[in-house]
Write an enzyme that holds these catalytic residues in place. Structure first.
Site, PDB file in Angstrom:
ATOM      1  CE  LYS A   1     -25.642 -17.084 -14.971  1.00 34.58           C
ATOM      2  NZ  LYS A   1     -25.349 -17.417 -16.385  1.00 34.58           N
TER       3      LYS A   1
ATOM      4  CD  GLU B   1     -32.912 -25.926 -27.277  1.00 35.66           C
ATOM      5  OE1 GLU B   1     -32.078 -25.974 -26.364  1.00 35.66           O
ATOM      6  OE2 GLU B   1     -34.111 -25.601 -27.093  1.00 35.66           O
TER       7      GLU B   1
ATOM      8  NE  ARG C   1     -35.579 -28.919 -24.662  1.00 34.64           N
ATOM      9  CZ  ARG C   1     -35.615 -28.038 -23.665  1.00 34.64           C
ATOM     10  NH1 ARG C   1     -34.648 -27.155 -23.528  1.00 34.64           N
ATOM     11  NH2 ARG C   1     -36.621 -28.023 -22.826  1.00 34.64           N
TER      12      ARG C   1
END
Length: 628
Positions: free
Chosen positions: A282, A368, A396
């Protein structure tokens, strides 16, 4: 866009142009692409670290595959800025995440190269498998490629898709973009050679011939199979993905074009589902983002030569920060509190909580569904779980919310961040539906704080209950009401009259109380801070209805099934007939843009509320205007 000219990049108007670039110039092109990306995002804000990490991978994919005929599906999609730049949208990057401009995520309506709309994680493998099997069914010779990050791979849906894909004969490639680990010694020249060898025709053919020959002698076949697995195991991670039925290749350096391109070219020639593991970093190529990829994950505008700067004036605390401080304070006061996040520690304001109470902090990954059922399990044992989750992400886990928490009436607090419009992230991240989808569930309660102090107070109220309660609050700061240090709550299910006027009463749910008060001053309206979408303060509602000629409900959420609908239901149940105007988000997906502008376009700022009331109830207002 800047003083840089980007001579090579400016010749690329689509991937067909890219595929004409000599291989030896692709490194130069990648460098220009990275520079253009930094230059662009510094002017618009947006996701940066994740996009810097996919520059070479994006170049290699469009170079090797015949896009858009070959389909690329980017999981989450917050790493697709290089993809957008290379697919004809370079000169529109200045409009990124702005009203009428480019979306920050892939969007089918925006480009033929955006083959699937993504913004929530872990959907890419399922979608790409559908595309690959559609090609097989329709007799078309094309590839489908899913690019998924190591974080997104923590979700159950990704593994459900892998389980399905591994038994299908189709041209599917799953690329694991692993940016969580450093590039280890095996990811070098030797590993590059082995990855290319293992993806090459000779290796595949030799493996298949060996299997055919040795199958007649089972002991030898098993021995050869074990030797192969052991040899591969010495240079690659465990063969988990091969157990799903994929041919595993890697890990390889995701910033090394001399590794990526030959490996992808070899993979194109293979049959069946393939799994390529690439390791990226990243923030690659921009030192400040490499050092602090979290800070540069979604920065606002900044000067690339200086980097992010702390504001000179301390900003108002955000609702997220108010929640984070409340969480720490309540945890210190009550040892039963445990905090849960589905991979949103920073976004949900839980960094300090993790530092102070590590034994009571649980990051369950992008899962989730698991987060909600896990909270239910904790609650059955006498603990008091607080699930910090974005409104749009709780969608979700709706089945778990109903079956694993609400039916059992377990005391779980849901801190719903990003309720209402979120601005630049658009429709995929807007928390427009939580009031309708929560208030229809028995045992659930829904609190709508009007400001920062009420947010803290209503979180305390929610925590004190013995059933599930959600507290919804928006992104960013509110009216600027400084939260008190107390952990005292507000009366459960009770609202308050904030302004007494004549003729018309506005019932405000949440932060739209403040523009409603402005409209109330202009039109001499009664304004009520309802605070709770469920349970509704029916006594207060009927009292207000009895003393007024019309009602107006205001909420930053979907009108259909929302708090205004709850008001209508309560009035009907009581046999009260009174005109009601419902203001909120209409039956449409609201795209990205400045949040204040979006609210204005929806008629949910002070001027819009005033105008809607004036149009609907003009006859009721005329005598009030004359009296003024």
């Amino acid at each position: 866009m800047s003083n840089h000219t980007y001579p090579l990049l400016r010749t690329i108007n689509d991937p067909a142009d890219l595929r004409q670039v000599p291989r030896e110039q692709l490194k130069e092109l990648s460098d220009e692409l990275r520079g253009y990306l930094i230059d662009s995002v510094s002017k618009t804000g947006g996701h940066l670290s994740s996009n810097l990490g996919t520059v070479e991978l994006t170049v290699a994919l469009h170079y090797v595959f015949n896009t858009p005929e070959d389909r690329l599906v980017w999981d989450v999609g917050h790493q697709t800025y290089p993809h957008k730049i290379l697919t004809g949208r370079r000169d529109r990057m200045g409009t990124l995440r702005q009203l009428g401009g480019l979306s920050g995520f892939p969007q089918r309506a925006e480009s033929d190269y955006d083959t699937f709309g993504t913004a929530h994680s872990s959907t890419s493998i399922s979608a790409a498998l559908g595309m690959a099997l559609a090609a097989r069914i329709q007799g078309e010779d094309r590839h489908a490629v899913a690019i998924i990050g190591d974080g997104a791979l923590t979700a159950g849906m990704a593994f459900e898709a892998l389980n399905n894909a591994g038994v299908e004969d189709c041209k599917l490639l799953v690329i694991l973009n692993d940016n969580d680990m450093s590039i280890s010694p095996p990811v070098g020249a030797l590993n590059r050679y082995l990855a290319q060898l293992m993806s090459g025709k000779f290796y595949a053919a030799a493996k298949n011939v060996g299997k055919t020959v040795l199958k007649g002698a089972p002991p030898l076949f098993e021995l050869a199979k074990r030797i192969e697995e052991h040899a591969k195991g010495m240079v690659v991670p465990a063969t988990l993905f091969e157990q799903f039925g994929f041919n595993y290749i890697g890990p390889i350096d995701g910033h090394d074009l001399d590794s990526l391109i030959p490996t992808l070219e070899n993979i194109k020639q293979l049959k069946g589902p393939q799994f390529l593991h690439v390791v990226t970093k990243k923030g690659q190529g921009y030192k400040l983002a490499e050092v602090d990829p979290v800070a540069y994950h979604g920065p606002g505008k900044f000067d690339p030569s200086i980097g992010l700067q702390k504001p000179q004036v301390a900003p108002k605390p955000t609702f997220t920060q108010v929640f984070g401080q409340w969480l720490c304070d309540m945890a210190a006061a009550d040892k039963r509190l445990v905090g849960i996040t589905p991979a949103m520690r920073e976004g949900s304001g839980m960094v300090e909580f993790e530092q102070k109470f590590p034994e009571r902090y649980f990051d369950v990954g992008i899962a989730e569904q698991h987060a909600v059922t896990f909270a239910g399990g904790l609650a059955t044992e006498g603990l008091k779980p607080v699930v910090a989750i974005y409104s749009t992400f709780l969608q979700r886990a709706y089945d778990q919310l109903i079956h694993d928490v609400a039916i059992q009436n377990l005391p779980v607090v849901f801190a719903l961040d990003r309720a209402g419009l979120v601005g630049a992230d658009g429709a995929t991240h807007a928390g427009a539906y939580d009031i309708p989808y929560l208030r229809c569930i028995p045992n659930m309660s829904v609190a709508c704080p009007a400001d920062e102090n009420e947010c803290r107070q209503l979180l305390s109220t929610a925590f004190a209950q013995n059933h599930p309660v959600a507290v919804r609050y928006p992104r960013g700061a509110g009216a600027g009401v400084v939260p008190q240090a107390s952990l005292e709550g507000l009366p459960f299910g009770k609202g308050e009259v904030r302004r007494t006027g004549r003729g018309i009463a506005v019932l405000a749910f949440g932060t739209l109380l403040y523009p409603a008060l402005v409209a109330g001053d202009a039109l001499d309206l009664t304004v009520v801070n309802m605070r709770w979408a469920k349970p509704l303060d029916v006594a207060l509602l009927l009292q207000v209805a009895a003393s007024h000629d019309a009602l107006v409900t205001v909420e930053e959420g979907a009108v259909m099934g929302g708090a205004g609908s709850a008001v209508l239901e309560a009035l009907q149940a009581a046999g009260v007939a009174i005109p009601v105007l419902q203001l909120g988000l209409g039956d449409t997906f609201i795209e990205h843009g400045d949040p204040a502008r979006l609210l204005s376009m929806q008629g949910l700022d002070a001027a819009g509320i005033e105008a809607s009331i004036a149009v609907r109830f003009s006859k009721l207002l005329k005598p009030l205007v004359r009296a003024a």
